[in-house]
Enzyme design. Sequence first.
Site, mmCIF file in Angstrom:
data_model
loop_
_atom_site.group_PDB
_atom_site.id
_atom_site.type_symbol
_atom_site.label_atom_id
_atom_site.label_comp_id
_atom_site.label_asym_id
_atom_site.label_seq_id
_atom_site.Cartn_x
_atom_site.Cartn_y
_atom_site.Cartn_z
ATOM 1 N NE ARG A 1 -21.116 52.231 11.751
ATOM 2 C CZ ARG A 1 -22.232 51.596 12.108
ATOM 3 N NH1 ARG A 1 -23.333 51.772 11.444
ATOM 4 N NH2 ARG A 1 -22.248 50.803 13.156
ATOM 5 N NE ARG B 1 -25.384 48.876 15.885
ATOM 6 C CZ ARG B 1 -24.076 49.098 15.877
ATOM 7 N NH1 ARG B 1 -23.586 50.150 16.473
ATOM 8 N NH2 ARG B 1 -23.253 48.253 15.273
ATOM 9 C CG ASP C 1 -19.239 58.488 16.096
ATOM 10 O OD1 ASP C 1 -19.692 57.328 16.021
ATOM 11 O OD2 ASP C 1 -19.128 59.239 15.116
ATOM 12 N N GLY D 1 -21.717 48.652 18.615
ATOM 13 C CA GLY D 1 -21.064 47.410 18.168
ATOM 14 C C GLY D 1 -20.028 46.938 19.173
ATOM 15 C CB THR E 1 -15.897 51.452 17.069
ATOM 16 O OG1 THR E 1 -16.145 50.992 15.728
ATOM 17 C CG2 THR E 1 -15.147 52.761 16.980
ATOM 18 C CG ASP F 1 -15.505 55.237 12.816
ATOM 19 O OD1 ASP F 1 -15.447 54.926 14.027
ATOM 20 O OD2 ASP F 1 -16.538 55.100 12.141
#
Length: 320
Positions: free
Chosen positions: A172, A72, A103, A11, A126, A130
């Site tokens: 997410r 992706r 990640d 992303g 991101t 996270d």
Amino acid sequence: MKRIGVLTSGGDASGMNPALRAVVRSAIVHGLEVIGIERGYEGLLNGWLKPLSLSSVGGIINRGGTILRTARSERFKTDEGLQTAAQTLHDNGIEGLVVIGGDGSFRGAVRLEEVSGVAVVGIPATIDNDIGGTEYTLGFDTALQVAMDAIDKIRDTADSFERIFVIEVMGRSRGFIAAAVGLAGGAEAILVPEIPFDPVQVCERLKQGMARGKRSAIIVTAEGAARAQEVATFVEMYLREEVRATVLGYTQRGGSPTATDRIMGARFGALAVDLLLQGQRGMMTAAHGDEVLAVPLRASWEQPRVLDESLLKLNEVLAS
Ligand code: F6P
């Protein structure tokens, strides 16, 4: 080391361009050549490479998204994909690779380093914030700013119409954006995936606020906790009040990077080049307090980040 590659993957996040600028300019100042790989790992599979000069990253410090574009890639995760990507690195004399992403991109980076032998360094980026091993990921602050501005605007309507609004933010499966922006926006309730909630209790809290004279309310929900429309439907039925739902969605991913994202992009980018020059492998740049330092890429998934629940407790007090 003479030549390095750089790519952005997963992303897009505001701050990727400032980080790319820092990688390119620091590398060139240290005498390295830099190859830009377009559309993330897809670029390594398809040979979408281009040399980057000092001027090719001019005028991008204030731009959201990524000028290298991103993707992706499912094929990259296969053994065949990894071999092809490794071959592209060797064929083009790339001896070090900077991966700017999340990640998922870092798991791929570790495998690529094993297969190709080429040193890889990651820069965490991101909006979700996270990634394990670092307290900050590029794009988070810009996403917070965008979401907070939206909450402020919606509050004008909420106050004018004396309505309840449910605002859904991204993140997410995690609640870092919701917790931070809920507190910053003065939300009456914040729903995050990390903490189970009872919708009846949420409504009862709103009711108490109304009994004290509150005529409007904002509930911030993380996309991984509950969808805005579901929450709105429940609250409307329970309280018999008019409730509106707004999903902020991709607005949070774009926009000119905030000063924090530009400064962190600059610091992470320059450090990533230093790490490659020092001969380090399998590392990522990380923020710990005021410092930027190197931690193993594996920390990004082996040391999951913990949500600071005190933010939510504080918000409960302040929303009284
Ligand atoms: O990881 C960043 C993020 O924006 C999440 O907050 C969101 O759930 C997801 O990406 C959306 O992914 P995509 O761009 O594939 O729709």
